[in-house]
Design an enzyme around this catalytic site. Structure first.
Site, PDB file in Angstrom:
ATOM      1  N   CYS A 156      33.398  36.918  40.020  1.00  0.00           N
ATOM      2  CA  CYS A 156      34.629  37.492  40.589  1.00  0.00           C
ATOM      3  C   CYS A 156      35.353  38.348  39.555  1.00  0.00           C
ATOM      4  O   CYS A 156      35.936  37.822  38.602  1.00  0.00           O
ATOM      5  CB  CYS A 156      35.521  36.352  41.087  1.00  0.00           C
ATOM      6  SG  CYS A 156      37.189  36.848  41.556  1.00  0.00           S
ATOM      7  N   CYS A 171      39.113  37.719  39.181  1.00  0.00           N
ATOM      8  CA  CYS A 171      39.365  36.457  38.479  1.00  0.00           C
ATOM      9  C   CYS A 171      39.443  36.707  36.978  1.00  0.00           C
ATOM     10  O   CYS A 171      40.287  36.128  36.284  1.00  0.00           O
ATOM     11  CB  CYS A 171      38.256  35.446  38.774  1.00  0.00           C
ATOM     12  SG  CYS A 171      38.143  34.930  40.503  1.00  0.00           S
TER      13      CYS A 171
END
Length: 298
Positions: free
Chosen positions: A43, A46
């Protein structure tokens, strides 16, 4: 990576697992709020959020702690909480889920989120244009909010937060087609962005509501048979369409409490769609997640 981070060295940041979640989060939150950061190695956002949220947690001086959970390795708890987009950050206080947000927010907004939990931790930054527009929308000034969102789009035509917000404004005006037009302007590469997902969920709910009658039919069916889960499920959709969101939450929570696995967990999944449509910081989303977590982790 966390071992090299000063925040982690201070004991303010740690990783958790399904097995240690109750101790690391539920029990630890009796001492101070605990933020749970749901993330995954693949991700990109993230990775953007990690240094921002760790810096903000450290700046809070021990008033809050951060616990990170890799959803690839530990999918059970994020699945139960309806976490479908990451990064997602959920706050627990005294064993209860109390707030949350999704997406890689800028430092000022992460700081503001923490301040809602623990009070001021430093000077408040100035609101940006989107924050001003959101404030206008929250005050019911749809015209003023639309002008500010349009100003954002003039600078950045693919700004998904502004596009999604405009879609929701049109839904509030019962302009379903207008909402769809704004949502269609969002770039396909960002179709899973939390703001886009929220607008899409709101549009789907509006379409569902259009096919329902009044609540009377479902209420009569429930009087005849309190275990008619389909009637209670449809009642929840009808209540939400009429702005009776807390009642809609309670109807779905009742199904989860009585028979969690009914219709492939349809009630829990519908709650997740409500949360997406309302947004992660909406009061009803926070209330609904708290009530859902109380049932799931009872």
């Amino acid at each position: 990576m966390l071992a090299e981070n000063p925040a982690a060295a201070d004991g303010l940041v740690k990783d958790t697992t399904t097995a240690t979640f109750r101790q690391d989060v539920i029990q630890e939150s009796s001492k101070q709020p605990v933020l749970v950061d749901f993330w995954a190695p693949w991700c990109g956002p993230c990775k953007q959020l990690t240094p921002v949220i760790e810096k903000a947690v450290k700046a809070a001086g021990g008033k809050v702690k951060l616990v990170k959970m890799n959803i690839d390795e530990h999918p059970q708890i994020p699945g139960q909480l309806g976490i479908q987009s990451i990064p997602a950050v959920i706050a627990f206080t005294k064993g209860q889920l109390v707030d949350g947000f999704m997406g890689a927010l800028p430092e000022s907004q992460v700081k503001g989120f923490i301040e809602r939990l623990v009070g001021p931790v430093g000077p408040s930054p100035a609101e940006d244009l989107l924050a001003q527009a959101d404030a206008r929308a929250a005050e019911g000034d749809a015209g003023g909010a639309a002008e500010l969102y349009a100003a954002v789009l003039a600078q950045d035509p693919e700004n998904v937060a502004a596009l999604a917000a405009l879609a929701k404004l049109h839904l509030d005006l019962d302009d379903l087609e207008g909402a769809k037009r704004f949502l269609a302007m969002a770039p396909s590469a960002k179709e899973n962005d939390p703001a886009v997902a929220g607008a899409r969920a709101a549009i789907e709910l509006a379409e569902q509501a259009a096919s329902l009658g009044d609540t009377g039919e479902f209420e009569r069916r429930l009087e005849a048979n309190p275990l008619d889960h389909q009637a209670r499920f449809d009642l929840a959709l009808a209540l939400n369409a009429r702005g009776r969101r807390e009642e809609a939450i309670d109807a779905l929570i009742d199904i989860v409490r009585r028979e969690r696995t009914w219709n492939d967990e349809a009630a829990r999944k519908q709650l997740v769609q409500f949360f997406e449509a309302w947004g992660p910081t909406d009061d009803m989303t926070v209330l609904g997640r708290r009530r859902l977590s109380s049932v799931l982790f009872a």
